[in-house]
Structures are given as structure tokens and as C-alpha cells.
Enzyme design. Structure first.
Site, PDB file in Angstrom:
ATOM      1  N   LYS A  86     -20.303 -19.949 -11.880  1.00 42.85           N
ATOM      2  CA  LYS A  86     -19.501 -19.782 -13.092  1.00 42.85           C
ATOM      3  C   LYS A  86     -18.084 -19.334 -12.727  1.00 42.85           C
ATOM      4  O   LYS A  86     -17.098 -19.803 -13.297  1.00 42.85           O
ATOM      5  CB  LYS A  86     -20.181 -18.734 -13.980  1.00 42.85           C
ATOM      6  CG  LYS A  86     -19.759 -18.742 -15.431  1.00 42.85           C
ATOM      7  CD  LYS A  86     -20.303 -19.952 -16.150  1.00 42.85           C
ATOM      8  CE  LYS A  86     -19.990 -19.930 -17.615  1.00 42.85           C
ATOM      9  NZ  LYS A  86     -21.059 -19.354 -18.429  1.00 42.85           N
ATOM     10  N   ASN A 129     -21.114 -26.212 -21.623  1.00 41.83           N
ATOM     11  CA  ASN A 129     -20.260 -25.041 -21.903  1.00 41.83           C
ATOM     12  C   ASN A 129     -18.963 -25.037 -21.107  1.00 41.83           C
ATOM     13  O   ASN A 129     -18.016 -24.328 -21.469  1.00 41.83           O
ATOM     14  CB  ASN A 129     -21.022 -23.751 -21.593  1.00 41.83           C
ATOM     15  CG  ASN A 129     -22.165 -23.493 -22.545  1.00 41.83           C
ATOM     16  OD1 ASN A 129     -22.564 -24.384 -23.293  1.00 41.83           O
ATOM     17  ND2 ASN A 129     -22.701 -22.295 -22.523  1.00 41.83           N
ATOM     18  N   TYR A 139       0.859  -1.181   0.000  1.00 39.61           N
ATOM     19  CA  TYR A 139       0.000   0.000   0.000  1.00 39.61           C
ATOM     20  C   TYR A 139       0.900   1.237   0.000  1.00 39.61           C
ATOM     21  O   TYR A 139       1.979   1.226  -0.575  1.00 39.61           O
ATOM     22  CB  TYR A 139      -0.970  -0.057   1.186  1.00 39.61           C
ATOM     23  CG  TYR A 139      -2.128   0.877   1.081  1.00 39.61           C
ATOM     24  CD1 TYR A 139      -2.917   0.925  -0.074  1.00 39.61           C
ATOM     25  CD2 TYR A 139      -2.460   1.722   2.132  1.00 39.61           C
ATOM     26  CE1 TYR A 139      -3.982   1.789  -0.179  1.00 39.61           C
ATOM     27  CE2 TYR A 139      -3.548   2.588   2.039  1.00 39.61           C
ATOM     28  CZ  TYR A 139      -4.297   2.624   0.878  1.00 39.61           C
ATOM     29  OH  TYR A 139      -5.354   3.481   0.776  1.00 39.61           O
ATOM     30  N   GLU A 152     -23.656 -13.309 -19.426  1.00 43.35           N
ATOM     31  CA  GLU A 152     -24.318 -14.552 -19.012  1.00 43.35           C
ATOM     32  C   GLU A 152     -25.799 -14.293 -18.723  1.00 43.35           C
ATOM     33  O   GLU A 152     -26.151 -13.311 -18.050  1.00 43.35           O
ATOM     34  CB  GLU A 152     -23.637 -15.082 -17.743  1.00 43.35           C
ATOM     35  CG  GLU A 152     -24.038 -16.487 -17.366  1.00 43.35           C
ATOM     36  CD  GLU A 152     -23.302 -17.530 -18.174  1.00 43.35           C
ATOM     37  OE1 GLU A 152     -23.777 -18.674 -18.205  1.00 43.35           O
ATOM     38  OE2 GLU A 152     -22.256 -17.217 -18.772  1.00 43.35           O
ATOM     39  N   ASP A 153     -26.654 -15.165 -19.225  1.00 44.00           N
ATOM     40  CA  ASP A 153     -28.073 -15.183 -18.860  1.00 44.00           C
ATOM     41  C   ASP A 153     -28.751 -13.824 -19.048  1.00 44.00           C
ATOM     42  O   ASP A 153     -29.459 -13.327 -18.165  1.00 44.00           O
ATOM     43  CB  ASP A 153     -28.232 -15.670 -17.413  1.00 44.00           C
ATOM     44  CG  ASP A 153     -27.868 -17.143 -17.255  1.00 44.00           C
ATOM     45  OD1 ASP A 153     -27.734 -17.813 -18.289  1.00 44.00           O
ATOM     46  OD2 ASP A 153     -27.721 -17.610 -16.123  1.00 44.00           O
ATOM     47  N   ALA A 191     -28.932 -18.810 -28.213  1.00 47.39           N
ATOM     48  CA  ALA A 191     -28.134 -20.010 -28.465  1.00 47.39           C
ATOM     49  C   ALA A 191     -28.388 -20.564 -29.858  1.00 47.39           C
ATOM     50  O   ALA A 191     -27.454 -20.973 -30.557  1.00 47.39           O
ATOM     51  CB  ALA A 191     -28.436 -21.066 -27.408  1.00 47.39           C
ATOM     52  N   ASP A 230     -23.737 -17.961 -23.304  1.00 45.12           N
ATOM     53  CA  ASP A 230     -24.977 -18.645 -23.679  1.00 45.12           C
ATOM     54  C   ASP A 230     -25.059 -18.830 -25.188  1.00 45.12           C
ATOM     55  O   ASP A 230     -25.642 -19.812 -25.670  1.00 45.12           O
ATOM     56  CB  ASP A 230     -26.197 -17.844 -23.199  1.00 45.12           C
ATOM     57  CG  ASP A 230     -26.218 -17.675 -21.704  1.00 45.12           C
ATOM     58  OD1 ASP A 230     -25.848 -18.624 -21.003  1.00 45.12           O
ATOM     59  OD2 ASP A 230     -26.594 -16.587 -21.229  1.00 45.12           O
TER      60      ASP A 230
END
Length: 485
Positions: A169, A393, A114, A211-212, A273, A237
Site C-alpha cells: 500500500k 481502491n 543535525y 487498513e485491514d 465495506a 477498506d
């Protein structure tokens, strides 16, 4: 009594037994009669009159759980205290945590991790922004982004409810390819707001996995982000499904002795898809694809409600076939389902060409059950893990992102996706190839590295790789050679 069948999970029943009236044998019988499988028994507490036991039972789904709990609770002298679902227990507190790579043990460590030491690193990146790829987590981190509008087969359930999927995922990315992934669930389903949000967080990430997100918004969101970001954007997808589908199909047509270019392919379900799978097949050389949705075949010359379907009509169905699935499937070599349960009938398969190939990928219930289809098909694949030939997938996205991160690709090209599909297919040797093994297991350890290598080669050939030296293939997934910056 109807007993469920399919993939299973497990539950723990905490039971209080009256020693005078209840016996474990009665409980075991009740569980067995309802199709449960007792795999563990633990005594939690016991006294002169009662005993408390934890019984672990394999079950199929929530309905099966309810059936077992009801049957056990009906045994005289048995009280069901609590039911613990192992899947829910696994999700308590989420499935991810942040762990520092460098422990801070003293003041000197603190000053380098830091302030004040970190300021020098900040200025080095300020002077040359590309250094963020070597000096921050950007080099190995992607965002898994969803708006919760099309989650699995559950539909529009919102961002909070989508989090367990996105967390899962991220776990798969890390487990299979060493890629650090972070779930980002956005509280908006507005196309422009999603694009703006992803662009705003992009500096922290080396890639974006969409995704989705429901169709047709997903097409515009992906297209714009690819155009406006300098890191790869990949809608799994669409493209993950398409890559793994093509991998399985390459081996299926090899097995039945047909040419992919000469096959008549019917695709059922023209959403994200279905369109991506069709584009991938066209890129692989398939010339005769007929897309079917609820209203029937998509035909050139018709006007459709979105640009994606209009494109589809202009680039598929060369013979302009019209009608229902049952009508256009006559003489087809391949059926690809990315739609819903039960839409394909035995009579439809019987109308197909000899040695039909059926990929029924609707999840969790396929377009036709493998048990129904098996007498009539030569090769059958589904999206489920409890049947052979799972089109999953997980075979694709870890290796693709491992490759694009390692070569610092600016985007994912069609050539890279084709290379990934061929790499997955090649994992199955000619000696191993059979009707029940056209696609490797997700646990095959060579898949990620083969996909990674193929994607890197294709990225350099496509001109989108930005590393001045190629990653060392021998170093393995996630390891690269030192390069000059």
C-alpha cells in the site's frame, strides 16, 4: 486434467538435465500440458554430461506451480534443483527503503541537517506547532495502520503477516501520488490499545490510513480517531471501496439509462465495506437499499448484535423486505457483492429487473464468475484485475490523500468522498463509456490529479481545509504554492 485460469505470476525452475536421457522438448511438453507458458530460458552451467537451465514459466497460483513442478520432475533425466517464485523474490528485504533528500557531504552539511543547526528548527516548531507541516516530513507522510485482523481475503493472520500488504500500500501511495507512506502493523487487536497507539504516533504524520482491521471494531476505531485527532483518518477498506464503487455505478446507470435515485439496490455482505458502500449510495441519493448477510435481509424493528447493523436497519430497506438473497433480489436493478465466493446464482440474476448491473467484488473469487453472469447481465464489475471494470481502491486513496495533504484538511468529509467518486467517474468520457469500460484503469495518469483537485475543492467548501491559500492545481500532484504561515 484441470488447468487453472485467471491472473498469473511467474516462477523460475532451475533444472539439471542429463544430456543422454533428457531433452528440452520433453520439458517444454510437460510445461505446456499442465497449462504453463515458458517465457525465458537461460543456461546456467553445462558440462559433458549435464546442463543446468533456468526456465521462467508463467503460472496462475501455487497449485498450478506444484502441478508444473511435479510434471517436469517426472521427465526422465530431469532433476528440479530449485523453484524461485518471482513474487517472493520481489519481497525479499521488503519493498521500501528510506532515502535522504539532502546528502551530507561535509561538516557544514552535518551541522545544518543535525546539531547544532537543527535546534533552531526544533524551537521554531515548539513555538508554533503548525510549522511541523512545513518543516518536517509530516506535510507529505501518512501512516498505513493495521492490526492484521482482516487481511485481504485471508482473515486474521496477525501483524507480521500483514506487513507485505501494508508495504505494498505504501508503494502505491508513492508510485501514484508522490505520498510518502509508512506501514505500521500493531501487535494488538484491542480497540482501546489501537486507538492509543495511533494517537501516540500521530505527531509524525499528516494523515492516517486504517487498513485491514476487522468489523465491527474498525467502526469504533475510526470514529474515535476522527474525533480525537486533528489530521485526516481514512479507513480505506470502507471508504475507498465505497468511493470507487459509486464512481463505477454512476457510469453504469448512465449507460443503461436508469436513475440512481430510482434504483433498487441489493448489497450482500454487511461488514465494513458493505456498510460504507451503503452510506455512500444513500449520500448519492439512492433511496431503496436492501442489505443481506448470512441470516438474510436486515430489517427495521429487529435487534442486531452491533450498533452498525442497528443503524443499517433503521436507514435502509424502506419496504421492510425479509428473506434470503434470492427472495429480496427480485426486481433489483443493482447487485453489490462484498461478501464471498459463489453466493449469487444465475437464477438470482434472472429475477432482477431489465438490464441488471452486477458488481461482484469478493476477492479473489467473486460472488459469481463473469463467465456465468455475462449472458444475463448488462454491466458486470469485479474486484479482479484480469476482468473488465475492476473496482480497485487504488483509483481512490492516492488522490484523496494527495488532496488532503496539499490543503492540510483536518478530516475527510462525505462531500469530499462524493467529489472523489464523481471525479473518477468523469475520467471515462461519454464516447468511451461501454459495458466493458465504466471505470478508468488504475494506470490512467489523470485519475490522481482529478481526484486531488475535486477533494481540495470540496475540502474548502466543507470548511476543513487549513491552508490559507489553495494549492496550485497546475503544479500537479504533490506540488503546492508557497503560502504565508
Amino acid at each position: 486434467m484441470s488447468i487453472p485460469s485467471g491472473a498469473h505470476t511467474s516462477i523460475i525452475l532451475r533444472l539439471e538435465l542429463d544430456k543422454e536421457t533428457a531433452s528440452f522438448g520433453q520439458i517444454a511438453t510437460a510445461v505446456s500440458d499442465t497449462g504453463g507458458d515458458i517465457i525465458a530460458i537461460d543456461v546456467s552451467r553445462s558440462d559433458k554430461t549435464t546442463t543446468v537451465r533456468d526456465i521462467t514459466v508463467n503460472v496462475y497460483d501455487q497449485k498450478h506451480t506444484d502441478l508444473i513442478v511435479k510434471a517436469v520432475g517426472a521427465v526422465p533425466g530431469v532433476k528440479v534443483i530449485h523453484v524461485s517464485d518471482q513474487t517472493f523474490l520481489l519481497h525479499i528485504g521488503g519493498k521500501l527503503e528510506t532515502i535522504p533528500k539532502t546528502p551530507i557531504k561535509n561538516r557544514d552539511d552535518l551541522s545544518r541537517v543535525y546539531t547544532p543547526g537543527v535546534a533552531r528548527v526544533c524551537m521554531a516548531i515548539h513555538e508554533k506547532p503548525s510549522r511541523a507541516h512545513s518543516l518536517t516530513i509530516k506535510r507529505n507522510t501518512i501512516a498505513v495502520v493495521s492490526d492484521g485482523s482482516a487481511v485481504l481475503g485471508l482473515g486474521n493472520i496477525g501483524p507480521e503477516a500483514a506487513m507485505p500488504v501494508m508495504e505494498g500500500k505504501a508503494v502505491l501511495f508513492k508510485q501514484f501520488a508522490g505520498v510518502d507512506a509508512f506501514p505500521i502493523c500493531l501487535d494488538t487487536q484491542n480497540t482501546e490499545e489501537i486507538i492509543a497507539a495511533v494517537k501516540a504516533i500521530a505527531p509524525s504524520f499528516g494523515g492516517i490510513n486504517l487498513e485491514d482491521i476487522s468489523s465491527p471494531r474498525c467502526f469504533e476505531i475510526e470514529r474515535r480517531l476522527i474525533e480525537e485527532l486533528d489530521i485526516p483518518v481514512f479507513h480505506d477498506d470502507q471508504h475507498g471501496t465505497a468511493v470507487v464503487l459509486l464512481a463505477g455505478l454512476l457510469n453504469a446507470v448512465k449507460l443503461v439509462g436508469k436513475s440512481l435515485e430510482q434504483c433498487k439496490v441489493v448489497v450482500c455482505g454487511i461488514g465494513a465495506a458493505g456498510i460504507a458502500c451503503s452510506k455512500m449510495l444513500i449520500a448519492a441519493g439512492v433511496r431503496n437499499i436492501i442489505g443481506v448477510d448470512r441470516a438474510g435481509a436486515i430489517v427495521r424493528g429487529e435487534t442486531y448484535p452491533n450498533e452498525a447493523w442497528q443503524w443499517y436497519a433503521e436507514h435502509t430497506n424502506p419496504d421492510c423486505l425479509s428473506g434470503t438473497l434470492s427472495e429480496v433480489i427480485r426486481g433489483a436493478d443493482v447487485f453489490i457483492g462484498v461478501s464471498g465466493p459463489g453466493v449469487l446464482k444465475v437464477q438470482d440474476i434472472q429475477r432482477m429487473a431489465a438490464d441488471p448491473i452486477v458488481f461482484a467484488m469478493a476477492n479473489p473469487t467473486p460472488e459469481i464468475s463473469p463467465e456465468e453472469a455475462e449472458p444475463y447481465v448488462r454491466v458486470m464489475a469485479t474486484g479482479r484485475s484480469d476482468y473488465p471494470n475492476q473496482i480497485n481502491n487504488v483509483l481512490c486513496f492516492p488522490g484523496i490523500f494527495r488532496g488532503v495533504l496539499d490543503c492540510r484538511a483536518s478530516r475527510v468529509t462525505e462531500e469530499m468522498k462524493l467529489a472523489a467518486a464523481k471525479a473518477i467517474a468523469a475520467v471515462v468520457s461519454d464516447e468511451e463509456l461501454s459495458e466493458y469500460y465504466i471505470i478508468p484503469s488504475v494506470f490512467n495518469q489523470s485519475v490522481v490529479e482529478r481526484v486531488r483537485e475535486a477533494v481540495i475543492e470540496a475540502a474548502y467548501a466543507s470548511g476543513v481545509a487549513r491552508k490559507t491559500a489553495r494549492p496550485d492545481s497546475a503544479a500537479g500532484a504533490g506540488k503546492t504554492v508557497q503560502i504565508t504561515r
